[in-house]
Design an enzyme around this catalytic site. Structure first.
Site, PDB file in Angstrom:
ATOM      1  N   ASP A   7       1.089  10.520 -36.687  1.00 56.31           N
ATOM      2  CA  ASP A   7      -0.099   9.957 -37.329  1.00 56.31           C
ATOM      3  C   ASP A   7      -1.262  10.913 -37.045  1.00 56.31           C
ATOM      4  O   ASP A   7      -1.045  12.032 -36.535  1.00 56.31           O
ATOM      5  CB  ASP A   7      -0.360   8.512 -36.854  1.00 56.31           C
ATOM      6  N   CYS A  64       2.289  10.196 -31.757  1.00 55.12           N
ATOM      7  CA  CYS A  64       1.051   9.469 -32.046  1.00 55.12           C
ATOM      8  C   CYS A  64       0.165   9.590 -30.813  1.00 55.12           C
ATOM      9  O   CYS A  64       0.444  10.421 -29.941  1.00 55.12           O
ATOM     10  CB  CYS A  64       1.320   8.025 -32.474  1.00 55.12           C
ATOM     11  N   THR A  66      -0.417   7.627 -28.160  1.00 53.13           N
ATOM     12  CA  THR A  66       0.300   7.307 -26.915  1.00 53.13           C
ATOM     13  C   THR A  66       1.788   7.627 -26.991  1.00 53.13           C
ATOM     14  O   THR A  66       2.453   7.673 -25.959  1.00 53.13           O
ATOM     15  CB  THR A  66       0.188   5.800 -26.621  1.00 53.13           C
ATOM     16  N   HIS A  97      22.213  10.426 -21.035  1.00 49.40           N
ATOM     17  CA  HIS A  97      22.695   9.060 -20.824  1.00 49.40           C
ATOM     18  C   HIS A  97      22.506   8.135 -22.022  1.00 49.40           C
ATOM     19  O   HIS A  97      23.311   7.220 -22.212  1.00 49.40           O
ATOM     20  CB  HIS A  97      22.003   8.436 -19.612  1.00 49.40           C
ATOM     21  N   HIS A 132      28.609   6.369 -20.420  1.00 50.84           N
ATOM     22  CA  HIS A 132      27.365   6.247 -21.189  1.00 50.84           C
ATOM     23  C   HIS A 132      27.654   5.962 -22.661  1.00 50.84           C
ATOM     24  O   HIS A 132      26.863   5.301 -23.332  1.00 50.84           O
ATOM     25  CB  HIS A 132      26.518   7.502 -21.013  1.00 50.84           C
ATOM     26  N   ARG A 135      27.935   2.305 -22.987  1.00 49.15           N
ATOM     27  CA  ARG A 135      26.625   1.639 -22.939  1.00 49.15           C
ATOM     28  C   ARG A 135      25.854   1.828 -24.249  1.00 49.15           C
ATOM     29  O   ARG A 135      25.201   0.894 -24.733  1.00 49.15           O
ATOM     30  CB  ARG A 135      25.821   2.172 -21.743  1.00 49.15           C
TER      31      ARG A 135
HETATM   32  C1  RB5 Z   1      -4.236   5.541 -33.332  1.00 46.93           C
HETATM   33  O1  RB5 Z   1      -5.573   5.395 -32.940  1.00 46.93           O
HETATM   34  C2  RB5 Z   1      -3.311   5.100 -32.223  1.00 46.93           C
HETATM   35  O2  RB5 Z   1      -3.315   3.714 -32.150  1.00 46.93           O
HETATM   36  C3  RB5 Z   1      -1.918   5.628 -32.466  1.00 46.93           C
HETATM   37  O3  RB5 Z   1      -1.951   7.013 -32.531  1.00 46.93           O
HETATM   38  C4  RB5 Z   1      -0.888   5.301 -31.426  1.00 46.93           C
HETATM   39  O4  RB5 Z   1      -1.319   5.627 -30.148  1.00 46.93           O
HETATM   40  C5  RB5 Z   1      -0.301   3.974 -31.502  1.00 46.93           C
HETATM   41  O5  RB5 Z   1       0.589   3.592 -30.716  1.00 46.93           O
END
Ligand code: RB5
Length: 148
Positions: A7, A64, A66, A97, A132, A135
């Site tokens: 994104d 993205c 996070t 794994h 593995h 699993r």
């Molecule tokens: C965008 O601001 C942010 O929410 C996205 O990049 C991401 O971290 C979502 O999980």
């Protein structure tokens, strides 16, 4: 071929990762987003995930802010095992794994230098199989039961 997508939050790191893949001579396809304009990460997560499950790509990389949103979304596609990694140990062991087929990275968490090492580890490490495999098969069974 490696399918890659992000994104807006992952856009800049994706450029660095794509440059890195090019320098290594690895083939990839960018499934978007193509600008830093705000957009919805599930769209790109689905595109990369489907590239992997269709066989168009061997592995996927999703980025993205996070890494969490793209990993949650990609894991909704049947057959996807997306792993959010912020270190090389996790990248190695999710291949060994879990036979992870998509790597998720958090651009606001992990710097480009480390992200490139994580990508290298993920792409160079094979699945161990053995116990593995049993699993991973149980994960597929769970997925199939959820769909009935
Ligand atoms: C965008 O601001 C942010 O929410 C996205 O990049 C991401 O971290 C979502 O999980």
């Amino acid at each position: 071929m490696i399918a890659i997508g992000s994104d807006h939050g992952g856009f800049a790191l994706k450029q660095a990762v794509m440059q890195h893949l090019s320098a290594l001579g690895l083939e990839y396809k960018d499934y978007g987003t193509y600008t830093e304009e705000s957009c919805d990460y599930p769209i790109y997560a689905e595109a990369v995930a489907r590239a992997v499950t269709s066989g168009a790509a061997e592995k996927g990389i999703l980025i993205c802010g996070t890494g969490i949103g793209v990993s949650i979304a990609a894991n909704k596609v049947q057959g996807i095992r997306a792993a959010l990694c912020g270190d090389c140990y996790s990248a190695e062991y999710t291949r060994r794994h879990n036979d992870a087929n998509v790597l998720a990275l958090g651009a606001r968490v992990t710097g480009a230098g480390l992200a490139e090492k994580i990508v290298d580890t993920f792409l160079q490490t094979g699945f161990e199989g053995g116990r593995h495999a049993r699993r991973v098969a149980l994960i597929s069974d769970l997925e199939a039961r959820e769909r009935t």
